[in-house]
Design a protein around this motif. Structure first.
Motif, PDB file in Angstrom:
ATOM      1  N   ARG A 234       0.803  -1.221   0.000  1.00  0.00           N
ATOM      2  CA  ARG A 234       0.000   0.000   0.000  1.00  0.00           C
ATOM      3  C   ARG A 234       0.839   1.275   0.000  1.00  0.00           C
ATOM      4  N   ALA A 235       2.083   1.174   0.498  1.00  0.00           N
ATOM      5  CA  ALA A 235       2.906   2.374   0.611  1.00  0.00           C
ATOM      6  C   ALA A 235       3.125   3.034  -0.749  1.00  0.00           C
ATOM      7  N   PHE A 236       3.256   2.219  -1.802  1.00  0.00           N
ATOM      8  CA  PHE A 236       3.508   2.760  -3.138  1.00  0.00           C
ATOM      9  C   PHE A 236       2.393   3.704  -3.574  1.00  0.00           C
ATOM     10  N   GLU A 237       1.147   3.264  -3.477  1.00  0.00           N
ATOM     11  CA  GLU A 237       0.014   4.087  -3.901  1.00  0.00           C
ATOM     12  C   GLU A 237      -0.157   5.292  -2.994  1.00  0.00           C
ATOM     13  N   MET A 238       0.020   5.088  -1.683  1.00  0.00           N
ATOM     14  CA  MET A 238      -0.102   6.206  -0.747  1.00  0.00           C
ATOM     15  C   MET A 238       0.923   7.281  -1.075  1.00  0.00           C
ATOM     16  N   HIS A 239       2.157   6.848  -1.307  1.00  0.00           N
ATOM     17  CA  HIS A 239       3.225   7.786  -1.622  1.00  0.00           C
ATOM     18  C   HIS A 239       2.952   8.510  -2.935  1.00  0.00           C
ATOM     19  N   LYS A 240       2.500   7.771  -3.911  1.00  0.00           N
ATOM     20  CA  LYS A 240       2.205   8.351  -5.231  1.00  0.00           C
ATOM     21  C   LYS A 240       1.146   9.449  -5.121  1.00  0.00           C
ATOM     22  N   ASN A 241       0.154   9.235  -4.258  1.00  0.00           N
ATOM     23  CA  ASN A 241      -0.927  10.207  -4.108  1.00  0.00           C
ATOM     24  C   ASN A 241      -0.539  11.406  -3.236  1.00  0.00           C
ATOM     25  N   LEU A 242       0.471  11.227  -2.394  1.00  0.00           N
ATOM     26  CA  LEU A 242       0.856  12.279  -1.459  1.00  0.00           C
ATOM     27  C   LEU A 242       1.990  13.169  -1.962  1.00  0.00           C
ATOM     28  N   LYS A 243       2.900  12.607  -2.718  1.00  0.00           N
ATOM     29  CA  LYS A 243       4.124  13.324  -3.084  1.00  0.00           C
ATOM     30  C   LYS A 243       3.844  14.456  -4.080  1.00  0.00           C
ATOM     31  N   SER A 244       4.801  15.378  -4.144  1.00  0.00           N
ATOM     32  CA  SER A 244       4.714  16.468  -5.117  1.00  0.00           C
ATOM     33  C   SER A 244       5.336  16.022  -6.444  1.00  0.00           C
ATOM     34  N   ASP A 245       5.424  16.929  -7.373  1.00  0.00           N
ATOM     35  CA  ASP A 245       6.034  16.614  -8.667  1.00  0.00           C
ATOM     36  C   ASP A 245       7.516  16.991  -8.717  1.00  0.00           C
ATOM     37  N   LEU A 246       8.073  17.366  -7.587  1.00  0.00           N
ATOM     38  CA  LEU A 246       9.490  17.748  -7.551  1.00  0.00           C
ATOM     39  C   LEU A 246      10.369  16.537  -7.853  1.00  0.00           C
ATOM     40  N   PRO A 247      11.415  16.721  -8.656  1.00  0.00           N
ATOM     41  CA  PRO A 247      12.260  15.577  -9.038  1.00  0.00           C
ATOM     42  C   PRO A 247      13.254  15.192  -7.945  1.00  0.00           C
ATOM     43  N   TYR A 248      13.654  13.928  -7.937  1.00  0.00           N
ATOM     44  CA  TYR A 248      14.686  13.419  -7.018  1.00  0.00           C
ATOM     45  C   TYR A 248      15.226  12.129  -7.604  1.00  0.00           C
TER      46      TYR A 248
END
Length: 466
Positions: A234-248
């Motif tokens: 679940r962490a993958f989807e949660m992170h995808k929905n929470l993160k910004s579009d800033l690159p890293y």
């Protein structure tokens, strides 16, 4: 209290792995290693009942191969186990080939040994026909002992040489008050009696980097966890929905982008849960985690520390990380001395409860709390985990274990805030009393709720339902 190792369990994976290493070293010191013709490993009690789900058989084989759980390439684990299963050949300590069929040479015994719930015995037949054996106990958190406890005297001597020997929370408060220092400073002085500050910093950085890498890996890996329960990450989807579009492009850059991401209360809850879930999804897939104080509860401390670093204090640096880990380790040590950190002995209160208490106390000091408030926060966190059972479905460190880390992390933050807003002198329950109560609760708890998968959710939910 903070060890780097491989999941999914500190007591059922890391402990047996370390026990195998100790046994090899024992054989080698007696010049018996090259004389071994056959090895049989007996698993007892909880190690037997949930050993398959906790990869105890994998851990034993990897330990016999001489692999180091801190450094073995994770991607090499499955191929090594596959080779043993297919060829029935194991190279002891990476040097001496013996015939080894896991189905025949790893024996699961459901009976419990009197000394501890997690017992395992290594037996060897030498080329001369002589048989030798040694029994070890995995007592939680990756710690391994033998019944005679030959190292106990040496450890007592080391403890007595500490400038500030601490057994209980009351000792800690008394010494802090007398010296006029906070808890992290006191713990550091004890550590300095064992190693240099350069060594301490190196190891603490290694621990934090492992935690950060683990969260990063968990947040960027999708799919289903191994083991047969078909648990979706679940962490993958949660992170995808929470993160910004800033690159890293690496964990450090990732952490910096999170500091620039706007968060409100609901997002904070989601981020903390995401951090905790990410760690324990990595743990459940035989990934590398930091035992804190166990693998099953490995997500709580990194989640709370990450919360501080990316949400609470954008200027947070290694000195804050160091301070947090020193305090957390000391609180965990108090629980280990006065009760247990083994779910096989105390249920999940000994894992998630202790990790939540460790994180709560550590966060409280970082937020400016007094030593009294630090212990109050630890007490609050544990008080609301008392009686929590360990009932993993299918013997896997997945349900309800993974979610419990997010709950433990949230409780830790809440406990810290409650303590910071309270007068510790008005507290009714001191930390030492909750440690004692936890231990009494553990002794009264039915064995079926102590990491045996013989009660609770483990029998209430059928594998066919999953």
């Amino acid at each position: 209290m903070l060890k780097i190792g491989v999941g999914p369990s500190s007591s059922h994976t890391l402990g047996p792995w370390r026990a195998a290493e100790r046994w090899l070293a024992r054989l080698d010191s007696r010049n018996n290693l090259e004389l071994v013709e056959e090895v049989v490993v007996h698993l007892y009690g909880s190690l037997s009942l949930t050993g398959k789900g906790h990869a105890t058989d994998y851990a034993v084989m990897l330990g016999l191969l001489g692999m180091d759980p801190e450094r073995v390439p994770i991607e090499d684990i499955d191929p090594m186990i596959h080779t043993i299963n297919q060829k029935h050949i194991l190279k002891l300590d990476g040097r001496f080939e013996i015939e080894f069929d896991p189905k025949k040479h790893i024996v699961f015994n459901k009976k419990f040994l009197p000394f501890h719930a997690n017992g395992l015995k290594f037996q060897a037949r030498l080329k001369s026909g002589r048989k030798i054996s040694k029994t070890y106990y995995s007592i939680g958190g990756g710690f391994v002992v033998s019944e005679e406890r030959k190292n106990a005297k040496r450890k007592v001597e080391m403890f007595n040489k500490f400038p500030y020997p601490i057994e209980k929370g009351a000792d800690l408060l008394e010494l802090c008050k007398a010296q006029g220092i906070n808890i992290s400073e006191m713990v550091l002085q004890n550590e300095l009696s064992l190693r240099t500050e350069q060594q301490i910093n190196f190891e603490l950085k290694r621990i934090w980097n492992t935690m950060l890498e683990c969260m990063y890996t968990g947040c960027h890996t999708e799919g289903t966890l191994p083991g047969g329960l078909n648990v979706k990450r679940r962490a993958f989807e949660m992170h995808k929905n929470l993160k910004s579009d800033l690159p890293y492009s690496n964990p450090e850059e990732w952490m910096q982008t999170l500091r620039l991401t706007e968060v409100k209360f609901r997002q904070i809850l989601k981020w903390v849960s995401c951090f905790a879930l990410s760690v324990n999804e990595v743990n459940a897939s035989l990934g590398r985690v930091v035992t804190a104080p166990t693998n099953g509860s490995a997500g709580v401390i990194p989640a709370v520390l990450m919360y501080y670093m990316v949400i609470e204090n954008h200027a947070g640096n290694f000195e804050h990380i160091k301070q947090f880990l020193l305090v957390a380790g000391e609180i965990g040590s108090i629980f280990k001395k006065g009760a247990t950190i083994s779910a096989a002995m105390g249920g999940c209160q000994a894992e998630i409860g202790v990790s939540s208490a460790m994180a709560a106390g550590a966060l409280t000091e970082l937020l400016g709390g007094t030593p009294e408030q630090v212990l109050m926060a630890a007490e609050i966190a544990m008080e609301h985990h008392l009686g929590l059972t360990c009932d993993p479905i299918g013997g896997l460190v997945q349900i309800p274990c993974i979610e419990r880390n997010s709950m433990g992390a949230i409780k830790a933050i809440n406990a810290a805030e409650l303590a910071l807003g309270s007068d510790p002198l008005a507290a009714k329950v001191p930390l030492d009393k909750v440690v004692q109560t936890m231990w009494e609760t553990a002794k009264d708890m039915s064995t079926k709720y102590k990491e045996t998968s013989e009660g609770g959710l483990a029998v209430g939910v059928y594998l066919s339902d999953c």
